[in-house]
Design a protein around this motif. Structure first.
Motif, PDB file in Angstrom:
ATOM      1  N   LYS A 295      -0.125   5.324  -8.500  1.00 49.30           N
ATOM      2  CA  LYS A 295       0.900   6.042  -7.731  1.00 49.30           C
ATOM      3  C   LYS A 295       1.718   6.968  -8.625  1.00 49.30           C
TER       4      LYS A 295
ATOM      5  N   GLY B  84       0.046  10.167  -9.581  1.00 52.96           N
ATOM      6  CA  GLY B  84      -0.366  11.049  -8.483  1.00 52.96           C
ATOM      7  C   GLY B  84      -1.872  11.106  -8.333  1.00 52.96           C
TER       8      GLY B  84
ATOM      9  N   LEU C 136      -4.101   9.656  -6.381  1.00 49.55           N
ATOM     10  CA  LEU C 136      -4.734   9.753  -5.067  1.00 49.55           C
ATOM     11  C   LEU C 136      -4.556  11.123  -4.421  1.00 49.55           C
ATOM     12  N   SER C 137      -3.753  11.992  -5.037  1.00 54.28           N
ATOM     13  CA  SER C 137      -3.622  13.364  -4.546  1.00 54.28           C
ATOM     14  C   SER C 137      -4.386  14.353  -5.426  1.00 54.28           C
ATOM     15  N   ASP C 138      -5.036  13.851  -6.451  1.00 57.82           N
ATOM     16  CA  ASP C 138      -5.769  14.679  -7.406  1.00 57.82           C
ATOM     17  C   ASP C 138      -7.262  14.446  -7.197  1.00 57.82           C
TER      18      ASP C 138
ATOM     19  N   ASN D 228      -6.368   8.416   1.474  1.00 61.61           N
ATOM     20  CA  ASN D 228      -5.244   9.182   2.017  1.00 61.61           C
ATOM     21  C   ASN D 228      -4.201   8.281   2.644  1.00 61.61           C
TER      22      ASN D 228
ATOM     23  N   LYS E   6      -2.101   6.498  -0.316  1.00 58.76           N
ATOM     24  CA  LYS E   6      -1.387   7.253  -1.351  1.00 58.76           C
ATOM     25  C   LYS E   6       0.111   7.346  -1.113  1.00 58.76           C
ATOM     26  N   ASN E   7       0.572   7.232   0.137  1.00 60.88           N
ATOM     27  CA  ASN E   7       1.998   7.381   0.412  1.00 60.88           C
ATOM     28  C   ASN E   7       2.681   6.073   0.805  1.00 60.88           C
TER      29      ASN E   7
END
Length: 525
Positions: A285, A288, A290-292, A324, A327-328
């Protein structure tokens, strides 16, 4: 073409465009011709640029296609559920539905895992070293991770190995981690479905090599121990006191060690595994990851090489959908739980579920309850409305003599001595022709009744606030049979349960804790 350009130049000259006289009266065009040649060059460059962009796009698409094929070719696929009723449930939407994903670690020494023992330790599917049931709630509000002790004694359903065709008979009680060896991960899925009343949507089965590769690709996982540890003769774990970054062989040793932490029990080992997973989640987390997309690909490539999954998960859109959703997630809403247990009376080295706490936990999971506090509004079922009069309401005088109606109570809840409380409630209500028995654990409570006993069955359901949907006509039953499942493991009012206040062992945001080292694993001078 030359004549047309000259003519345009002459016309332009009559309008005042500068001209230069040349021999023979010819006119040399200066400005206008240059303008037209420049336009042709611009058009050419636009075509070249468009062609280059097209080539790049084709290249990107081709590379992406190759990467997708590589990931999908990495994984091995096995059947999701080998138990009764397999394939009858509707497939969940990986993008939005409540998802149950069983995470398994195998101790097999086959293939690349041969360096960690011999075939005498485990071959084929192996046994489950790790069993974690992850629930992602609808709306992505919370995640729960429930660990099951490897030595837990539970009913094991009949399973058929899809590879060999070998049939394994059902066991009234068997060690949960052995279900993997009886047909693969689909047998473990079937056993936990039966045990909890849940419907597992996916599984992931990883071996030793997968753990090493994953810890390497994310750059290690931070752990903390309150004393230096030396398990060089066991798992190989060697750490100084305080914080360390472990990866590769050391990460695997941290997860495999059987005696390094706490009281050296399997439960202490589970706590260390949960601790490691929480730290790994924080690392991913904070980076970052899971956003890469390149990082996500590297992680996927590392773990899928040594991963077995079900066919519903064996595609890139499903993997991306789950990434997705995770990730948040708020780290305070990622709860780690161990299924409540007590020592098995017949063998103190084994465990059985502690009731009614275990049934209350499984009921909460089925309802989508937020284990960290409160209920998720998107997943919690509304309170069950009794379809008949509540137990405290004045009931009309029945059209039969209660004292001669045969009612049998079957304890299929998994809770010891469950019948006593239910029989006492029936006696207090006026039923005296009572019987009792015990059966293998069933997830759902039912009331079956023979010919002419529907009214009695309806009144028994009202007494315990059991919904009318649980009534089943069974001509072979003499009288009424109350089959109390794991969803009715305590109390005399169906559907009312409360989680133990200390059910959550930790949440993923808790980073300051150091694990307690077993003194037997202190380094010796």
């Amino acid at each position: 073409m030359a004549r047309r350009r000259t003519q345009k130049g002459a016309d332009a000259g009559r309008q005042g465009t500068p001209r230069t006289a040349a021999a023979g009266g010819a006119v040399a065009v200066t400005g206008t011709g240059r303008h037209f040649r420049a336009h042709r060059r611009a058009t050419l460059w636009m075509k070249i640029t468009a062609l280059a962009v097209a080539v790049v796009m084709v290249g990107v698409v081709s590379v992406a296609g190759i990467l997708v094929m590589r990931l999908q070719n990495n994984v091995q696929v096995a059947e999701l559920n080998l138990g009764p009723g397999a394939g009858t449930a509707a497939a969940a939407d990986n993008n939005k539905d409540d998802l149950q994903i069983l995470i398994l670690g195998t101790d097999t020494r086959d293939g690349a895992n041969g360096g960690y023992g011999t075939s005498a330790d485990a071959t084929g599917y192996g046994h489950s070293d790790v069993m974690m049931l992850m629930n992602i709630s609808k709306g992505n509000r919370e995640v729960s991770v429930v660990s099951f002790p490897r030595d837990l004694m539970v009913p094991i359903p009949a399973c058929k190995d899809p590879k060999t065709g070998e049939q394994y008979p059902a066991q009234e009680l068997g060690q949960l981690n052995s279900a993997l060896s009886q047909g693969g991960p689909g047998c473990t899925v079937a056993a936990i479905n039966q045990l909890t009343g849940l419907n597992i949507d996916h599984f992931m089965l990883a071996d030793f090599t997968a753990v090493k590769d994953l810890s390497n690709v994310i750059g290690g996982v931070e752990v903390c121990v309150d004393h230096s540890v030396n398990d060089v003769n066991g798992s190989g774990l060697v750490l100084p006191a305080g914080k360390s970054l472990v990866q590769g062989e050391q990460a695997l040793a941290f997860l495999r060690t059987r005696h390094s932490f706490g009281d050296a029990s399997d439960i202490a080992r589970i706590q260390a595994q949960q601790y490691f997973l929480g730290s790994m989640i924080r690392k991913i987390k904070s980076d970052g990851t899971l956003s890469d997309l390149p990082k996500v690909y590297n992680i996927a490539d590392a773990i899928t090489k040594n991963l077995t999954i079900d066919s519903g998960l064996a595609n890139i859109p499903s993997m991306v959908a789950i990434a997705n959703r995770l990730k948040n997630i708020d780290l305070t809403k990622v709860a780690f739980v161990t299924a409540p247990w007590v020592p098995f009376p017949a063998d103190e080295n084994r465990n059985i579920l502690s009731q009614p706490a275990a049934s209350d936990l499984f009921t909460a999971l089925r309802k989508g309850t937020d284990l960290t506090g409160g209920s998720s509004p998107s997943t919690s079922a509304p309170p069950a409305q009794p379809t008949t009069a509540p137990a405290t309401a004045a009931a009309p005088v029945p059209a039969y003599d209660k004292t001669i109606q045969p009612v049998t109570v079957v304890n299929a809840s998994g809770a010891a001595d469950r019948n006593t409380e239910l029989l006492a409630a029936l006696t207090a209500a006026g039923y005296t022709d009572l019987g009792q028995s015990t059966a293998a654990t069933a997830a759902a409570t039912t009331i079956s009744y023979g010919n002419g006993f529907q009214d009695v069955a309806t009144d028994v359901a009202a007494l315990f606030r059991i919904p009318a949907s649980a009534l089943v006509a069974s001509p072979g039953v003499s009288g009424v049979r109350l089959n109390a499942g794991s969803d009715f493991a305590s109390g005399t009012a169906y559907g009312q349960s409360a989680l133990p206040p200390d059910i959550v062992a930790s949440t993923a945001d808790q980073s300051g804790k150091c694990l307690s080292v077993n003194p037997d694993m202190y380094p010796r001078e």
